[in-house]
Design a protein around this motif. Structure first.
Motif, PDB file in Angstrom:
ATOM      1  N   PHE A 198       0.825  -1.205   0.000  1.00  0.00           N
ATOM      2  CA  PHE A 198       0.000   0.000   0.000  1.00  0.00           C
ATOM      3  C   PHE A 198       0.862   1.258   0.000  1.00  0.00           C
ATOM      4  N   ILE A 199       1.985   1.222   0.690  1.00  0.00           N
ATOM      5  CA  ILE A 199       2.891   2.364   0.679  1.00  0.00           C
ATOM      6  C   ILE A 199       3.500   2.538  -0.711  1.00  0.00           C
ATOM      7  N   VAL A 200       3.962   1.436  -1.287  1.00  0.00           N
ATOM      8  CA  VAL A 200       4.579   1.500  -2.615  1.00  0.00           C
ATOM      9  C   VAL A 200       3.561   1.946  -3.648  1.00  0.00           C
ATOM     10  N   ALA A 201       2.345   1.406  -3.576  1.00  0.00           N
ATOM     11  CA  ALA A 201       1.317   1.743  -4.568  1.00  0.00           C
ATOM     12  C   ALA A 201       0.965   3.223  -4.514  1.00  0.00           C
ATOM     13  N   ARG A 202       0.789   3.769  -3.321  1.00  0.00           N
ATOM     14  CA  ARG A 202       0.412   5.184  -3.274  1.00  0.00           C
ATOM     15  C   ARG A 202       1.561   6.084  -3.694  1.00  0.00           C
ATOM     16  N   ARG A 203       2.801   5.639  -3.518  1.00  0.00           N
ATOM     17  CA  ARG A 203       3.927   6.410  -4.055  1.00  0.00           C
ATOM     18  C   ARG A 203       3.886   6.444  -5.576  1.00  0.00           C
ATOM     19  N   ILE A 204       3.603   5.311  -6.169  1.00  0.00           N
ATOM     20  CA  ILE A 204       3.544   5.251  -7.629  1.00  0.00           C
ATOM     21  C   ILE A 204       2.367   6.076  -8.144  1.00  0.00           C
ATOM     22  N   PHE A 205       1.220   5.976  -7.485  1.00  0.00           N
ATOM     23  CA  PHE A 205       0.058   6.765  -7.903  1.00  0.00           C
ATOM     24  C   PHE A 205       0.368   8.263  -7.814  1.00  0.00           C
ATOM     25  N   LEU A 206       1.020   8.655  -6.732  1.00  0.00           N
ATOM     26  CA  LEU A 206       1.323  10.072  -6.561  1.00  0.00           C
ATOM     27  C   LEU A 206       2.323  10.557  -7.611  1.00  0.00           C
ATOM     28  N   LEU A 207       3.358   9.765  -7.881  1.00  0.00           N
ATOM     29  CA  LEU A 207       4.344  10.152  -8.888  1.00  0.00           C
ATOM     30  C   LEU A 207       3.723  10.205 -10.287  1.00  0.00           C
ATOM     31  N   MET A 208       2.900   9.218 -10.604  1.00  0.00           N
ATOM     32  CA  MET A 208       2.234   9.232 -11.902  1.00  0.00           C
ATOM     33  C   MET A 208       1.311  10.441 -12.021  1.00  0.00           C
ATOM     34  N   GLY A 209       0.600  10.763 -10.941  1.00  0.00           N
ATOM     35  CA  GLY A 209      -0.267  11.927 -10.978  1.00  0.00           C
ATOM     36  C   GLY A 209       0.500  13.219 -11.223  1.00  0.00           C
ATOM     37  N   LEU A 210       1.658  13.355 -10.559  1.00  0.00           N
ATOM     38  CA  LEU A 210       2.477  14.550 -10.771  1.00  0.00           C
ATOM     39  C   LEU A 210       3.007  14.618 -12.203  1.00  0.00           C
ATOM     40  N   LEU A 211       3.445  13.486 -12.738  1.00  0.00           N
ATOM     41  CA  LEU A 211       3.960  13.461 -14.103  1.00  0.00           C
ATOM     42  C   LEU A 211       2.866  13.773 -15.119  1.00  0.00           C
ATOM     43  N   TYR A 212       1.666  13.231 -14.921  1.00  0.00           N
ATOM     44  CA  TYR A 212       0.551  13.538 -15.816  1.00  0.00           C
ATOM     45  C   TYR A 212       0.171  15.012 -15.728  1.00  0.00           C
ATOM     46  N   MET A 213       0.180  15.556 -14.528  1.00  0.00           N
ATOM     47  CA  MET A 213      -0.189  16.961 -14.358  1.00  0.00           C
ATOM     48  C   MET A 213       0.777  17.883 -15.107  1.00  0.00           C
ATOM     49  N   MET A 214       2.074  17.644 -14.925  1.00  0.00           N
ATOM     50  CA  MET A 214       3.066  18.490 -15.596  1.00  0.00           C
ATOM     51  C   MET A 214       3.023  18.298 -17.106  1.00  0.00           C
ATOM     52  N   ARG A 215       2.755  17.071 -17.546  1.00  0.00           N
ATOM     53  CA  ARG A 215       2.684  16.817 -18.989  1.00  0.00           C
ATOM     54  C   ARG A 215       1.486  17.512 -19.616  1.00  0.00           C
ATOM     55  N   SER A 216       0.382  17.555 -18.902  1.00  0.00           N
ATOM     56  CA  SER A 216      -0.792  18.233 -19.460  1.00  0.00           C
ATOM     57  C   SER A 216      -0.520  19.720 -19.677  1.00  0.00           C
ATOM     58  N   VAL A 217       0.331  20.301 -18.825  1.00  0.00           N
ATOM     59  CA  VAL A 217       0.660  21.720 -18.969  1.00  0.00           C
ATOM     60  C   VAL A 217       1.643  21.930 -20.113  1.00  0.00           C
ATOM     61  N   THR A 218       2.749  21.175 -20.127  1.00  0.00           N
ATOM     62  CA  THR A 218       3.771  21.365 -21.162  1.00  0.00           C
ATOM     63  C   THR A 218       3.227  21.031 -22.552  1.00  0.00           C
ATOM     64  N   MET A 219       2.336  20.069 -22.624  1.00  0.00           N
ATOM     65  CA  MET A 219       1.740  19.700 -23.907  1.00  0.00           C
ATOM     66  C   MET A 219       0.841  20.810 -24.448  1.00  0.00           C
ATOM     67  N   TYR A 220       0.154  21.486 -23.539  1.00  0.00           N
ATOM     68  CA  TYR A 220      -0.827  22.483 -23.967  1.00  0.00           C
ATOM     69  C   TYR A 220      -0.189  23.824 -24.319  1.00  0.00           C
ATOM     70  N   VAL A 221       0.842  24.213 -23.575  1.00  0.00           N
ATOM     71  CA  VAL A 221       1.381  25.562 -23.767  1.00  0.00           C
ATOM     72  C   VAL A 221       2.167  25.680 -25.068  1.00  0.00           C
ATOM     73  N   THR A 222       2.808  24.612 -25.508  1.00  0.00           N
ATOM     74  CA  THR A 222       3.602  24.647 -26.746  1.00  0.00           C
ATOM     75  C   THR A 222       3.214  23.458 -27.605  1.00  0.00           C
ATOM     76  N   VAL A 223       2.643  23.739 -28.761  1.00  0.00           N
ATOM     77  CA  VAL A 223       2.182  22.686 -29.669  1.00  0.00           C
ATOM     78  C   VAL A 223       3.184  22.564 -30.808  1.00  0.00           C
ATOM     79  N   LEU A 224       3.721  21.367 -30.967  1.00  0.00           N
ATOM     80  CA  LEU A 224       4.719  21.133 -32.014  1.00  0.00           C
ATOM     81  C   LEU A 224       4.064  20.536 -33.255  1.00  0.00           C
TER      82      LEU A 224
END
Length: 399
Positions: free
Chosen positions: A199-225
């Motif tokens: 449960f500790i490992v799983a919530r760490r992975i969920f939290l890290l994935m959530g942070l990575l998805y959040m930052m990706r949604s911003v970088t993807m939107y602000v600059t379109v290649l």
């Protein structure tokens, strides 16, 4: 009890001798002194046989010869009242836990538990899962809107890229990369399930994935290649971004888990940074950190699979090279910073010298990790209540 004044004046160091005596020599001199009645022998023996009634090693005698090795004619007598007090010390009403043997029992508090604790906190794991799901939806919504802003590839060509310009695009390579993604992610999931502190490992992975998805949604939107591939299929543009249209696209992307191999990922523009590289690298880090140390061959195979998967993404022209490099850097830095904070209790607190506490997501990290008492050990057990033979308790192995 009367002490020889010469003995007390000459031997103030509580048991010192003028010269070292051999084994038994001192005892013979005390006996001789007791027989002869000489005071010098008694003075020397007085340093050894001090009055220590509470020590269990000092034998008491019922006769006038109160101390072993002291004659009855010596001055080292104790009266009967002292003897009664000493013998009845264990039965004194003012002394707790007394016994007739003269030994005083002192109740000692139980030692503090020094072993760090790792609470499951399942509800926190569920919250971390919701955090990941919300940010994954946010990423797909960002892609659904970016698709309308992607430059037309018939008008704008792909950006110059040192790798893509020298490699012919192969559509099958993207399928190979996504097959490796499924293998790596499922393998990492197996190690998490069989981990004792899953449960500790799983919530760490969920939290890290959530942070990575959040930052990706911003970088993807602000600059379109511009689109990197000339053969990848992109759905026609609708020339509007109504909430209903975005919702339909989000549901379509989620149904295919964001992979093009399922035929659901038909929207273009999700470049900075590479989601394929994020999943591959993160799966490798999970296997490397939370699998047994003796699984070195698996670690090498996982690293090789990540390398091949990233190369296949570039061969398929699914991402620019800069997308892959940024994804690798962001994923590994976030992983290392998070686990450095989690494994050092001093870094979990705000302080003038803890600059990592200034990270924007530090408050989120502190909430999820504040009750984890140390580095999560590499321990494993059977996760299901059946069959029972796998639930037999065995010593934990941190291997």
């Amino acid at each position: 009890m009367v002490l020889d004044p010469k003995a007390t004046s000459l031997h103030n160091d509580y048991g010192s001798f003028d010269r070292p005596l051999g084994a038994g020599e001192g005892h013979e001199r005390d006996v001789e002194a007791a027989v002869d009645g000489s005071s010098s022998g008694m003075a020397q023996s007085s340093d050894v046989y001090q009055r220590q009634p509470l020590l269990p090693g000092a034998p008491l005698s019922k006769s006038k010869d109160k101390w072993s090795g002291v004659a009855s004619g010596s001055d080292y007598y104790e009266d009967d009242e002292d003897e009664k007090d000493i013998e009845g010390l264990g039965r004194h009403p003012g002394i707790p836990n007394g016994s007739s043997s003269g030994i005083v029992k002192i109740d000692m508090p139980a030692p503090l538990r020094e072993e760090p604790r790792f609470p499951k906190e399942k509800w926190k794991t569920f919250l971390a899962f919701l955090f990941m799901v919300v940010n994954f939806i946010l990423t797909t919504a960002s892609l659904a809107m970016v698709h309308e802003r992607v430059p037309d590839r018939n008008t704008y060509g792909s950006l110059p890229d040192v790798v893509l310009d020298n490699v012919t695009a192969q559509d099958w390579a993207l399928n190979v990369s996504e097959v490796l993604i499924m293998i790596m992610s499922n393998s990492a999931m197996v190690f998490i399930i069989f981990h004792k502190h899953r449960f500790i490992v799983a919530r760490r992975i969920f939290l890290l994935m959530g942070l990575l998805y959040m930052m990706r949604s911003v970088t993807m939107y602000v600059t379109v290649l511009p689109i990197a591939s000339k053969t990848y299929y992109c759905s026609p543009k609708a020339n509007n971004t109504s909430p209903l249209l975005v919702t339909k696209r989000v549901l379509q992307l989620i149904s295919g888990f964001g992979l093009s191999i399922n035929g659901k990922h038909t929207y273009c523009g999700d470049y900075i940074y590479s989601g394929h590289t994020v999943v591959l690298v993160l799966s490798y880090l999970i296997i490397k950190e939370y699998s047994p140390r003796r699984c070195q061959p698996i670690h090498w195979l996982a690293g090789l699979a990540v390398l091949v998967g990233v190369i296949m993404v570039l061969v398929a022209h699914g991402h620019y090279t800069v997308d892959v490099l940024i994804a690798y850097y962001v994923t590994t830095r976030l992983w290392y910073i998070y686990h450095t904070l989690a494994n050092n209790p001093n870094l979990k607190q705000y302080g003038p010298n803890n600059f990592l506490a200034r990270l924007w997501w530090f408050s989120i990290f502190k909430y999820f990790e504040k009750n984890v008492g140390g580095t999560v050990p590499r321990q494993y057990d059977w996760p299901l209540p059946w069959p029972r033979r796998f639930l037999a308790k065995h010593p934990n192995r941190d291997s």
